[in-house]
Design an enzyme around this catalytic site. Structure first.
Site, PDB file in Angstrom:
ATOM      1  N   ARG A 216       0.821  -1.229   0.000  1.00  0.00           N
ATOM      2  CA  ARG A 216       0.000   0.000   0.000  1.00  0.00           C
ATOM      3  C   ARG A 216       0.848   1.270   0.000  1.00  0.00           C
ATOM      4  O   ARG A 216       0.411   2.304   0.481  1.00  0.00           O
ATOM      5  CB  ARG A 216      -0.977   0.002   1.179  1.00  0.00           C
ATOM      6  CG  ARG A 216      -2.002  -1.124   1.129  1.00  0.00           C
ATOM      7  CD  ARG A 216      -3.067  -0.961   2.194  1.00  0.00           C
ATOM      8  NE  ARG A 216      -4.092  -1.984   2.057  1.00  0.00           N
ATOM      9  CZ  ARG A 216      -4.036  -3.168   2.677  1.00  0.00           C
ATOM     10  NH1 ARG A 216      -3.012  -3.449   3.454  1.00  0.00           N
ATOM     11  NH2 ARG A 216      -4.999  -4.043   2.502  1.00  0.00           N
TER      12      ARG A 216
ATOM     13  N   ARG B 240      -5.491  20.831 -12.568  1.00  0.00           N
ATOM     14  CA  ARG B 240      -4.673  19.868 -13.311  1.00  0.00           C
ATOM     15  C   ARG B 240      -5.299  19.483 -14.644  1.00  0.00           C
ATOM     16  O   ARG B 240      -4.597  19.029 -15.553  1.00  0.00           O
ATOM     17  CB  ARG B 240      -4.427  18.612 -12.475  1.00  0.00           C
ATOM     18  CG  ARG B 240      -3.463  18.824 -11.340  1.00  0.00           C
ATOM     19  CD  ARG B 240      -3.074  17.519 -10.671  1.00  0.00           C
ATOM     20  NE  ARG B 240      -2.145  16.748 -11.473  1.00  0.00           N
ATOM     21  CZ  ARG B 240      -1.246  15.901 -10.967  1.00  0.00           C
ATOM     22  NH1 ARG B 240      -1.152  15.762  -9.654  1.00  0.00           N
ATOM     23  NH2 ARG B 240      -0.455  15.222 -11.747  1.00  0.00           N
TER      24      ARG B 240
ATOM     25  N   LYS C   5       1.185  11.276 -10.774  1.00  0.00           N
ATOM     26  CA  LYS C   5       0.266  10.411 -11.516  1.00  0.00           C
ATOM     27  C   LYS C   5       1.016   9.173 -11.987  1.00  0.00           C
ATOM     28  O   LYS C   5       2.063   9.279 -12.629  1.00  0.00           O
ATOM     29  CB  LYS C   5      -0.310  11.143 -12.728  1.00  0.00           C
ATOM     30  CG  LYS C   5      -1.463  12.076 -12.409  1.00  0.00           C
ATOM     31  CD  LYS C   5      -2.081  12.584 -13.698  1.00  0.00           C
ATOM     32  CE  LYS C   5      -3.290  13.437 -13.433  1.00  0.00           C
ATOM     33  NZ  LYS C   5      -3.909  13.930 -14.693  1.00  0.00           N
TER      34      LYS C   5
ATOM     35  N   ASN D 240      -4.092  18.753 -19.637  1.00  0.00           N
ATOM     36  CA  ASN D 240      -4.495  17.823 -20.694  1.00  0.00           C
ATOM     37  C   ASN D 240      -4.727  18.523 -22.030  1.00  0.00           C
ATOM     38  O   ASN D 240      -5.318  17.929 -22.941  1.00  0.00           O
ATOM     39  CB  ASN D 240      -5.764  17.071 -20.271  1.00  0.00           C
ATOM     40  CG  ASN D 240      -5.494  16.076 -19.166  1.00  0.00           C
ATOM     41  OD1 ASN D 240      -4.670  15.182 -19.323  1.00  0.00           O
ATOM     42  ND2 ASN D 240      -6.170  16.240 -18.041  1.00  0.00           N
TER      43      ASN D 240
ATOM     44  N   GLU E 194       5.409  18.425 -25.184  1.00  0.00           N
ATOM     45  CA  GLU E 194       4.944  18.780 -23.838  1.00  0.00           C
ATOM     46  C   GLU E 194       5.479  20.150 -23.424  1.00  0.00           C
ATOM     47  O   GLU E 194       4.807  20.893 -22.710  1.00  0.00           O
ATOM     48  CB  GLU E 194       5.361  17.715 -22.821  1.00  0.00           C
ATOM     49  CG  GLU E 194       4.679  16.372 -22.986  1.00  0.00           C
ATOM     50  CD  GLU E 194       3.206  16.376 -22.543  1.00  0.00           C
ATOM     51  OE1 GLU E 194       2.740  17.411 -22.018  1.00  0.00           O
ATOM     52  OE2 GLU E 194       2.538  15.333 -22.721  1.00  0.00           O
TER      53      GLU E 194
ATOM     54  N   LYS F   8       4.387  23.113 -13.954  1.00  0.00           N
ATOM     55  CA  LYS F   8       3.637  21.932 -13.549  1.00  0.00           C
ATOM     56  C   LYS F   8       3.560  21.803 -12.030  1.00  0.00           C
ATOM     57  O   LYS F   8       2.524  21.437 -11.484  1.00  0.00           O
ATOM     58  CB  LYS F   8       4.243  20.665 -14.149  1.00  0.00           C
ATOM     59  CG  LYS F   8       3.372  19.447 -13.815  1.00  0.00           C
ATOM     60  CD  LYS F   8       3.574  18.275 -14.713  1.00  0.00           C
ATOM     61  CE  LYS F   8       2.520  17.211 -14.408  1.00  0.00           C
ATOM     62  NZ  LYS F   8       2.731  15.969 -15.171  1.00  0.00           N
TER      63      LYS F   8
ATOM     64  N   GLU G  83     -13.223  22.605 -12.898  1.00  0.00           N
ATOM     65  CA  GLU G  83     -12.757  23.424 -14.010  1.00  0.00           C
ATOM     66  C   GLU G  83     -11.333  23.883 -13.704  1.00  0.00           C
ATOM     67  O   GLU G  83     -11.020  24.225 -12.573  1.00  0.00           O
ATOM     68  CB  GLU G  83     -13.662  24.646 -14.217  1.00  0.00           C
ATOM     69  CG  GLU G  83     -15.127  24.309 -14.383  1.00  0.00           C
ATOM     70  CD  GLU G  83     -15.418  23.518 -15.640  1.00  0.00           C
ATOM     71  OE1 GLU G  83     -14.626  23.625 -16.594  1.00  0.00           O
ATOM     72  OE2 GLU G  83     -16.440  22.795 -15.665  1.00  0.00           O
TER      73      GLU G  83
ATOM     74  N   HIS H 271       3.899   9.122 -27.717  1.00  0.00           N
ATOM     75  CA  HIS H 271       2.964   9.953 -26.945  1.00  0.00           C
ATOM     76  C   HIS H 271       3.128  11.434 -27.278  1.00  0.00           C
ATOM     77  O   HIS H 271       2.146  12.139 -27.527  1.00  0.00           O
ATOM     78  CB  HIS H 271       3.189   9.729 -25.445  1.00  0.00           C
ATOM     79  CG  HIS H 271       2.383  10.662 -24.583  1.00  0.00           C
ATOM     80  ND1 HIS H 271       1.020  10.586 -24.488  1.00  0.00           N
ATOM     81  CD2 HIS H 271       2.760  11.716 -23.813  1.00  0.00           C
ATOM     82  CE1 HIS H 271       0.572  11.537 -23.680  1.00  0.00           C
ATOM     83  NE2 HIS H 271       1.609  12.243 -23.267  1.00  0.00           N
TER      84      HIS H 271
ATOM     85  N   HIS I 269      -4.678  11.184 -26.997  1.00  0.00           N
ATOM     86  CA  HIS I 269      -4.889   9.861 -26.422  1.00  0.00           C
ATOM     87  C   HIS I 269      -5.720   8.973 -27.348  1.00  0.00           C
ATOM     88  O   HIS I 269      -5.483   7.760 -27.432  1.00  0.00           O
ATOM     89  CB  HIS I 269      -5.577   9.985 -25.065  1.00  0.00           C
ATOM     90  CG  HIS I 269      -4.651  10.396 -23.963  1.00  0.00           C
ATOM     91  ND1 HIS I 269      -5.085  10.719 -22.695  1.00  0.00           N
ATOM     92  CD2 HIS I 269      -3.304  10.523 -23.937  1.00  0.00           C
ATOM     93  CE1 HIS I 269      -4.038  11.030 -21.939  1.00  0.00           C
ATOM     94  NE2 HIS I 269      -2.951  10.918 -22.671  1.00  0.00           N
TER      95      HIS I 269
END
Length: 558
Positions: A309, A431, A331, A435, A373, A414, A428, A456, A442
């Site tokens: 965990r 993070r 993430k 995207n 990116e 970031k 809204e 990617h 994607h």
């Protein structure tokens, strides 16, 4: 007397702060220190000689009379006094000085630059032969003494600002190498991701991977690690990481390599990594280190989040895309047949080490993919977009300053977004804005099967152009912005339209992919749109017909 000792050498400018040489007995600290001082016209001081002068007795007698604890306290005071002088000096320290944490702190507090002269055991043995004036070597086997001292002191030495491996070369050669390394040395940039529960540091700069062990030692409780990497990255950078970890006293309990590419973000590889970690008899102090690009970071991070965990986790990103984006924010996840990153967890790293020097080993295609990116961050931030348009081609030619700036500015942006919305809970903004370009990207990735056909970053680049075009069609931004975005991406070598790809795409299938994207709500399409660089927002009211019309003009099949 050699010429280097007789007069200053003008090959490199004298440093503006003191230089402190640390290392084992026999490393050549005094010999190199004198030569460096002469080269730069700076005062040279030998800490042991200064201690003996102050005490009026040899170091060996100080040890005999007062013991090591008393000697170390006196040593610290002497070193602090020497470094507190008005002019910078070159200081050679005793072998045990830097191993004392208070002395290390005194060196840091003085603003001096510490240099570890690192020697192999075989070299040290030849150099200390016959040294019976040192208490530790009296009536003792030099090999046993040195092995014990190396194990005890190397973790402390690894915290030096600069490490230089020394061989049996002539001292003049070593002196020149030290001088050149000091001339080109620049401290890494550091920033704090100030989360309320799990704050951590991002360290960015040339050679950061060589300091990985020292950086981790200051932040991890345990000294056992598992390294996850891929079969392309490991031969290039794992030896450097191994050496750094060993110097800092870490034990590598396991090394797990996965095939390179997006295909490794799978349940099969995830299960394999989890089992390999558990095979090491893992406890919650075992740290997982991700050495690789975004695929390795996402995969290893998800395994670290899952085993027991939650295990401590360190990111060592080796691609531009990972350094500017995926390594920061916590993430983690894997892909499924339904889409990208649909299974995963939020699991913040303990540390991110972005060594910009490793970017020189990237294939050009990977470097370009990472730039997508950076361009995304530019469009999110505004002024960074202007810089991207001006400096992007130079960065793609491998300019180290441009690449370092791109990494630093991207991480600033970031980290600020992550601190504001760690778990992507803001309906809204927050993070979700990261995207930008990803809804389209994607979907394209999923249709291509997460293989080598479309990276990617390449998918994101096409997605940025489509997001700008969609924004313009909706009257949100200037009609020239889509052209600017696509022209910049084309200039750095990225595909910019769906028609640039070597296959056909179905509009129905792409729309279906977008509806199952993790950003979608109740099957409704959601996009990040632009009013202009630095002015972006999320929208859930874009009609399907508008998106279909855009995809038809991109050459997709009905």
């Amino acid at each position: 007397m050699s010429r280097n000792l007789a007069q200053p050498h003008s090959a490199s400018p004298a440093p503006s702060r003191s230089i402190v040489l640390v290392g084992m007995p026999g490393a050549g600290k005094s010999s190199i220190g004198r030569r460096l001082a002469a080269r730069w016209g700076m005062p040279f001081r030998d800490a042991d000689a200064e201690i003996e002068a102050a005490a009026g007795i040899p170091v060996s007698e100080i040890f005999a009379r007062y013991g090591e604890a008393e000697f170390r306290e006196g040593e610290r005071r002497v070193i602090a006094r020497l470094l507190g002088a008005n002019e910078p000096i070159v200081l050679a320290t005793g072998g045990g000085a830097f191993a004392d944490p208070r002395t290390r702190q005194a060196v840091r507090d003085s603003g001096a630059l510490s240099v570890w002269l690192k020697c192999r055991l075989s070299t040290l043995l030849r150099r200390v032969a016959g040294r019976d004036h040192r208490p530790m070597f009296v009536n003792a086997d030099p090999r046993e003494v040195l092995e014990r001292l190396m194990a005890a002191r190397h973790p402390a030495y690894s915290e030096a600002d600069l490490t230089l491996s020394c061989t049996d070369e002539h001292p003049d050669v070593t002196t020149r190498r030290v001088a050149e390394a000091l001339t080109h040395h620049s401290p890494p940039a550091r920033m704090r991701v100030g989360l309320s529960r799990n704050p951590y540091d991002i360290v960015i700069g040339e050679g950061v991977l060589r300091r990985a062990g020292a950086e981790m030692a200051q932040r991890l409780e345990g000294r056992r690690v598992v390294v996850v990497s891929d079969q392309s990255v490991a031969p290039l950078h794992l030896p450097t990481l191994r050496e750094s970890l060993a110097d800092a006293g870490f034990t590598i309990a396991g090394e797990i390599l996965v095939p390179p590419g997006e295909g490794s973000k799978s349940f099969a590889q995830f299960t394999r990594i989890v089992d390999a970690i558990l095979d090491t008899k893992a406890d919650r102090r075992l740290a997982v280190i991700a050495l690789g690009g975004g695929v390795v970071g996402d995969l290893a991070g998800y395994a670290a989040a899952s085993v027991l965990r939650g295990l401590p986790f360190v990111q060592c990103p080796t691609t531009l895309l990972a350094q500017v984006d995926s390594s920061v924010g916590g993430k983690t996840g894997i892909n499924t047949q339904h889409g990208k990153n649909l299974v995963g967890a939020f699991h913040q790293p303990k540390l991110v080490l972005a060594d910009t020097a490793v970017l020189r080993t990237l294939p050009l295609r990977e470097l370009r993919a990472g730039w997508a990116e950076v361009a995304k961050h530019g469009l999110l931030e505004g002024p960074l977009w202007d810089w991207c348009e001006a400096e992007g081609p130079e960065a793609m030619r491998g300019n180290p300053q441009a690449l370092a700036h791109a990494v630093l500015e991207s991480c600033k942006l970031k980290s600020a977004v992550v601190m504001d919305d760690e778990f992507e809970t803001k309906p809204e903004g927050g993070r979700a804005l990261l995207n930008l370009g990803h809804t389209f990207g994607h979907a394209l990735e999923a249709e291509c099967g997460y293989g080598s056909m479309l990276l990617h970053g390449e998918a994101v680049g096409i997605g940025l152009g489509l997001a700008a075009e969609l924004s313009a069609r909706l009257g949100l931004c200037s009609q020239e912005l889509p052209g600017r975005v696509r022209e910049h991406l084309r200039e750095v070598g990225l595909p910019v339209r769906i028609s640039d790809l070597p296959r056909r795409f179905s509009i129905d299938r792409l729309i279906g992919r977008m509806r199952t994207d993790k950003k979608a709500r109740d099957g409704a399409l959601r996009f990040v749109l632009l009013r202009g660089p630095g002015d972006v927002f999320t929208a859930g009211d874009v009609t399907e017909e508008t998106v279909r019309a855009l995809l038809r003009e991109e050459g997709c099949d009905p």
